[in-house]
Design a protein around this motif. Structure first.
Motif: not given
Length: 574
Positions: A414-429
């Motif tokens: 994950f990464g980003g700012h106060k108002y916008a971010a991106g993230l990746t995780l397993s589908v089952d989670k």
């Protein structure tokens, strides 16, 4: 959507009076300036007359000397240099700027943009291996890399050095790069912390140019690209960014590079290009290729040296942007339907939606659209490379990055700012993440975050709206975060001569007791808007019901005649 109005508190009366006398402006304007931390003659001079000579020394940035020496060494020793950047506007303008600058005197340079769908955000293993296999000795990463510890270590193991130019918040451990330029590093003493990714790259070019004893004008020629990055990435237009944007927009209006000129022509912007034109017309077109296809097309457009070639490339980008709009509209409808049809989701304080076949390139836009309808922190997820990947958007003054950080045990990246971010995780989670994110946000969010806020600079009288007043307001531009476009309100007014424009907009004159001025108001999209059940705005205006009006002041020119109009932001009836 109903707005909560917040009228800014009056600034210190003595400071307002003193500034008003020093620069000869009325109390309303002096109050606005003091509320923007412009509270002395010198600060007002710097604010109204941005000066390129006031830019900070780039060597104040931590590791700048290391970055310049390594880059100069590469040039002196004929090493291959790869300019690597993200696929959004900030990334593509950064790559176009640094690559174009270097290629004008050095031929062993190329650029690389990761594929959104095959590689994902930031520095990828595929990109690192491609650099090593093709004999690149040095990679300059722009708008990414601050958290790419494993990827930069892999590059190091493969004999490839990295110079990282980023503006995102670092983690506790920094990547093993030869130089890391990021004003948000805790050990970086650079005076201005809010540069865009392109801004950090620009400081690198400033430093390299000074080291090579070149004419500074060579670097300043890229201020148009830098202004586009600042506007599109929604970073504060304060301090150094204000200087960059002021001169960058001046260049865009007077002497844009062919790629930007082509985008202006495709966008059908007539004159006086400003921040909003970049945000809503130019930026989305640059973004489009990276959203649906490959952002390399946008870089090639921005580095084009011929207008005819640039127009052809802009046409292709425009076609992709039209397709992007179609995806955006369809997925937004589907997402809104999911919220409305699922009682549990509807009642939450957050929106976290997942659907495996949503287009990855538009989910950030869809998140913003959902907030327009359901005002709360929102994350839209889709499946990519067997993972759930998503974009997050926030509401006024709520730090979504911090909330996501508290869920890091469920995330892979994950990464980003106060108002916008991106993230990746397993589908089952995904279900566990939805539950935890709701729990974290519910514990943090206040009532002020539950309704969209309209920040109003001051209450005024209609007779105070004139060209002398407006001409000073214009000089406060460029507007954006940190220096928002002024919004005013008038109270207890009524409407005359109400008309519908193009079946969806309203035009009317606003009248205030005891005032001679009756300016024209334009209310976009309000022709069929309801305030209360079964109460449409136009009916209430025609009944001359009293209301409070929030608005921006704009100049309208029709048949060579100019007049001031009020662009309606909100209406509150008694």
């Amino acid at each position: 959507m109903e707005y909560k109005w917040i009228i800014r508190e009056k600034a210190n009366a003595k400071a307002v009076e003193s500034l008003g006398k020093e620069i000869n402006v009325n109390p309303i304007l002096a109050n606005m300036l003091v509320n923007r931390a412009v509270d002395s003659f010198q600060k007002a001079k710097d604010f109204f007359r941005p000066d390129l000579d006031k830019l900070h020394d780039p060597f104040l940035m931590k590791d700048m000397d290391k970055a310049v020496h390594r880059l100069h060494y590469a040039i002196q020793n004929d090493e291959k240099i790869l300019v690597y950047g993200d696929y959004d506007v900030d990334g593509t303008t950064s790559v176009a700027m640094v690559y174009d600058y270097l290629r004008r005197f050095y031929d062993k340079v190329d650029f690389y943009i990761p594929d959104r769908y095959k590689e994902g955000y930031g520095i990828s293993e595929r990109g690192v291996r491609w650099a090593a296999e093709n004999g690149f000795n040095l990679v300059i990463s722009l708008d990414c890399g601050i958290k790419a510890i494993e990827k930069v270590q892999l590059a190091k193991d493969l004999g490839v050095d990295f110079i990282i130019c980023d503006h995102h918040t670092p983690g506790d451990i920094l990547p093993p790069a030869v130089a890391i330029l990021d004003p948000k590093r805790q050990d970086c003493g650079y005076p201005y912390k809010e540069l865009s990714g392109c801004g950090v790259g620009f400081k690198l070019l400033e430093a390299l140019s000074a080291y090579r004893k070149e004419d500074p004008a060579r670097v300043m020629a890229y201020l148009d690209l830098l202004a586009v990055s600042i506007a599109a990435d929604i970073v504060p237009i304060t301090g150094e960014n204000r200087i960059f944007t002021f001169y960058g927009i001046e260049r865009i209006n007077n002497n844009p590079r062919p790629g930007i000129k082509a985008l202006i022509l495709r966008s059908k912007i007539e004159k006086d290009i400003g921040i909003s034109d970049i945000v809503f017309k130019i930026g989305p077109r640059i973004n489009a290729s990276g959203r649906l296809e490959h952002a390399k097309a946008s870089v090639e457009l921005l580095i084009s040296q011929d207008l005819e070639d640039a127009l052809e490339r802009a046409e292709l980008v425009d076609t992709v942007n039209a397709a992007r709009k179609n995806f955006d509209e369809n997925i937004t409808k589907e997402a809104l339907s999911m919220i409305q049809s699922m009682e549990e989701v509807y009642q939450r304080k957050t929106t976290v939606l997942f659907k495996e076949d949503w287009h990855k390139g538009v989910i950030g836009i869809v998140a913003s659209r959902c907030i327009e309808k359901f005002y709360r922190p929102t994350i839209i997820l889709t499946e990519s490379n067997s993972k759930a990947t998503g974009s997050a958007r926030s509401v006024f003054d709520f730090d979504i990055y911090e909330a996501i950080s508290e869920c890091s045990d469920l995330l892979e990246q994950f990464g980003g700012h106060k108002y916008a971010a991106g993230l990746t995780l397993s589908v089952d989670k995904v279900p566990a993440f939805q539950a935890k994110f709701e729990e974290v946000v519910s514990a943090r969010i206040d009532e002020i975050h539950r309704m969209p806020v309209l920040e109003i600079d001051d209450e005024i009288l209609l007779d105070q709206i004139n060209y002398k007043f407006y001409n000073i307001l214009k000089q406060m531009a460029p507007f954006g975060p940190g220096n928002p476009e002024p919004i005013f309100c008038v109270k207890q007014v009524y409407a005359e001569d109400v008309k519908i424009l193009k079946e969806k907009h309203l035009r009317f004159n606003v009248v205030q007791d005891g005032q001679q001025t009756k300016p024209v108001c334009i209310a976009f999209g309000m022709a069929d808007q309801s305030i209360y059940p079964d109460e449409i705005i136009i009916k209430m205006l025609n009944r001359k019901m009293r209301f409070d009006l929030a608005f921006e002041i704009r100049e309208n020119t029709f048949r060579n005649t100019s007049s001031l109009q009020l662009y309606v932001k909100d209406i509150k009836f008694d």
